[in-house]
Design an enzyme around this catalytic site. Structure first.
Site, PDB file in Angstrom:
ATOM      1  CG  ASP A 566     -40.481  -6.812  10.141  1.00 34.27           C
ATOM      2  OD1 ASP A 566     -40.579  -7.937   9.641  1.00 34.27           O
ATOM      3  OD2 ASP A 566     -39.599  -6.473  10.954  1.00 34.27           O
ATOM      4  CG  ASP A 567     -41.958  -1.418   7.381  1.00 35.13           C
ATOM      5  OD1 ASP A 567     -42.280  -1.558   8.569  1.00 35.13           O
ATOM      6  OD2 ASP A 567     -40.936  -0.818   7.003  1.00 35.13           O
TER       7      ASP A 567
END
Ligand code: ATP
Ligand code: MG
Length: 696
Positions: A566-567
């Site tokens: 997600d990062d």
């Protein structure tokens, strides 16, 4: 019956004809290379000679057996524990990780009957460790400390276990534990395990609302807490938080009859504590009256041991369920090998038992090995930033395990032998500082990659076995098969980067998400059918900025965690891990710490937004901003240059040392009204400071 853990290498050797495993080939081939050139940091000969696993060859031999014959390998390890009855030899484990073939299911040592508390305590007392210190306690304030030997700990655990049985807590019942780092926290965990109850420790920094959610989710027989705790100079009235949570939970129909409250008189006298007669009971009034012997409840290896909610860095916490036998075998073994544990060691893990690290590597892993470990109640910066090193000195700590964001001041301590790091990728600059300054260029670093879900270490150095690369978690632990897959779920070989998955099960794997097996399958097993998906990105190439070029860099097989998937930031189609940009920033001599997030961008899709903490005393300036951006351009490329540098006197971190990037994303995109749950932040003021600096 009790025996100290044997060495794995006394096991049968690997079957002949075992196939080649691509890891470590270059290390074996490349031993002649100078370490500076290859950026390999070698353990000293003395260290390697005494290590449990002294060479890459030895590792490969054991690793290959663990992959080719998991049942045989783990049976040999498990046989070193006490089992009332053993599992069927032809049925060591069974697994299905492939959703296309039916429900996901993992079992290890099913039918084996044991008890983890017995293995942590009784077994060690019987083998002669009764008078050895099991736990040292170091309080928040300098003058407060205590200790318990293995015998004393067994007595204290038995008294509480007898009480729990007496009030009707039975095998399989849930118990919510909301305690700070007092000795009563591991005591409570072990007492639950002794009677087969399922503990669910809730980190004692969570808000009443978060606690209520967890109470509602697992409907415990009772809640165990204390009246208050001192954290630095502040007193936090924990009992009031529990009271509020119990009001909330009863409104949804989950009412709790018993609340056992430890009087933490160093923080607050009992007279000042709000009280509800009939429900609340002082620990000190009842527990000491119970006998110090308590029969063990023998449980199946697959009976649940505990429930623990993930730290919630990314979203709604997940109720991770671990069972008894596999978890026991796995945490004990990973502890022993990743820290090269010896009976002469004094071990300190700074994690709170409210997190998985405190479960596996404060309580269970060390005690299963008969180790002496430290339970620290306080904060690393109280009364000043030298506290950690004072503790290391006071107890002559030899193994120090912490989060890379907790390294606070510049001291080295002679007693140290091994350093450990967990929770976030450690960037090469921080690695070097930890290695050179804290460890005096002498102590190998175990950068342990793992998760609440995995129960124990998955990718970790075995200190002494091979040279390290600053910032790399190196190679998989025995029995673990990490694979890197592309977007379509196809395994990529050799030098590559992509999604980190695991093939096959290992004993410490979680078995389900409590009450929601469907979410378990959807979150972890459906994204890439056939594999466990970790949610993290990984690259198997020496791409990080600080690595010099070397002829072996594409073949070494070292693993680099690039952060949560997600990062990953997608700038004009280039996928960039936040960890990479952060290490480039931190390599700048004036940058102490950095956290990078993505923000929406009209043209590029996403742009890079960096929060930067400067080294102490360094003033903000436009010139410095430009030179930081230049550092990223030079080390990674122009496409990775941050659009924005946001000065940050501090970064929002959980008390487990994780940077809360979801809050930084909100600040970066100006969504200040909706910051989400900030109750686990170590210092909530940081958020206001950051908002104040938004326009600088
Ligand atoms: P949630 O899943 O609720 O968002 P969380 O993932 O932070 O919370 P944990 O299970 O405590 O909860 O943390 C595991 C994660 O921490 C890993 O998935 C990884 O992103 C990160 N991590 C842990 N150790 C390391 C390490 N040595 N190097 C890099 N990343 C690490
Ligand atoms: Mg996670």
């Amino acid at each position: 019956a009790a025996q100290p853990l044997r060495h794995v290498d006394s096991m049968a050797t690997m079957p002949s004809g075992a196939g080649k495993i691509p890891y470590l080939n270059a290390v074996i081939l490349g031993e002649a290379l100078a370490s500076e050139e290859n950026d390999l940091v070698y353990p000293s000969d003395d260290f390697s000679r005494q290590a449990h696993v002294p060479s890459p060859q030895k590792y490969l031999e054991l690793y290959e057996r663990s992959i080719k014959d998991p049942g045989g390998f783990w049976s040999d390890v498990a046989s070193q524990f006490y089992w009332k009855h053993k599992w069927a030899p032809d049925h060591v484990y069974s697994e299905n990780l492939d959703v296309r073939k039916g429900p996901v299911q993992i079992e290890w040592f099913k039918g084996g009957i044991t008890n983890i508390c017995y293995n942590c305590l009784d077994r060690n007392v019987e083998s002669g460790l009764g008078d050895t210190v099991a736990l040292y306690w170091e309080g928040n304030d300098l003058a407060n400390d205590a200790s318990l030997t293995y015998s004393q700990l067994l007595h204290r655990v038995s008294q509480l276990a007898n009480y729990l049985k007496d009030i009707g807590v039975r095998k399989g019942d849930a118990v919510i534990v909301y305690l700070p780092m007092l000795l009563e926290l591991p005591i409570t965990m072990l007492a639950c395990a002794r009677i087969g109850a399922v503990h669910s420790v809730v980190f004692a920094g969570f808000s009443a609302e978060s606690l209520a959610q967890r109470i509602i989710d697992c409907k415990p027989k009772l809640v165990i807490t204390c009246n208050a705790v001192k954290r630095g100079p502040k007193v936090i009235p924990l009992k009031d938080i529990v009271d509020a949570a119990l009001v909330q939970s009863s409104q949804t129909g989950v009412s709790i009859d018993t609340c056992l409250v430890y009087e933490n008189a160093l923080a607050m006298k009992r007279e000042k504590t709000n009280w509800q007669d009939g429900r609340d009971i002082w620990w000190q009034d009842v527990i000491p009256k119970y006998p110090t012997k308590c029969e063990v409840e023998w449980v199946d290896a697959e009976d649940p041991l505990f429930l623990l909610y993930t730290s919630g860095s990314t979203g709604k916490p997940k109720g991770v369920l671990h069972t008894t036998g596999g978890y026991m075998v796995y945490t004990a073994t990973t502890f022993k090998y990743a820290f090269d544990y010896k009976p002469s060691d004094i071990y300190w893990c700074t994690a709170d038992c409210g997190w998985i690290t405190g479960h596996s590597y404060v309580t269970y892993g060390p005690l299963l090995n008969g180790a002496t470990c430290i339970v620290f109640e306080g904060a690393p910066n109280y009364p000043d930033s030298g506290r950690c090193w004072d503790i290391v000195d006071k107890y002559k700590v030899t193994i120090f395990y912490t989060a890379p964001t907790l390294y606070v001041t510049r001291y080295s301590r002679k007693s140290l032998r091994i350093l450990g790091s967990v929770g976030e990728p450690i960037n090469p600059s921080a690695w070097r500082w930890f290695y050179n300054v804290v460890g005096d260029s002498r102590c190998p670093i175990s950068d342990t990659w793992w998760q609440t879900e995995t129960g124990g270490f998955m990718i970790t150095p075995l200190p002494g076995a091979w040279p390290q690369k600053p910032g790399s978690a190196t190679f998989p632990f025995f029995g673990v098969q990490p694979v890197i897959v592309d977007e379509k779920g196809v395994e990529i070989e050799g030098e590559c980067s992509g999604y980190l998955c695991v093939k096959g099960s290992w004993p410490g794997a979680f078995r389900t998400l409590y009450g929601d097996h469907e979410r378990y399958e959807t979150t972890y097993f459906k994204p890439f059918a056939g594999y466990y998906f970790t949610g993290d990105g990984c690259s198997r190439q020496a791409k990080l900025a600080n690595l010099h070029k070397s002829m072996f860099r594409d073949k070494d097989g070292y693993h680099w965690l690039t952060g949560r998937v997600d990062d990953v930031i997608n700038v004009s189609g280039h996928r960039i891990g936040t960890a990479e940009v952060e290490s480039a920033l931190v390599s700048h001599p004036k940058c102490a710490e950095a956290a990078v997030v993505g923000v929406e961008h009209e043209v590029k899709g996403q742009a890079i937004y960096a929060f930067v903490t400067l080294v102490e005393g360094e003033p903000y300036s436009e010139e410095l901003r430009n030179s930081l951006i230049l550092a990223v351009r030079k080390q990674i490329g122009a496409f990775a240059a941050p659009d924005r540098i946001h000065w940050a006197p501090g970064l929002p971190k959980t008390r487990s040392g994780k940077i809360m990037r979801r809050i930084l994303r909100k600040i970066a995109s100006g969504q200040l009204g909706d910051l989400g749950d900030t109750s686990t932040l170590a210092d909530p003021n940081v958020v206001q400071q950051l908002i104040a600096l938004s326009n600088c």
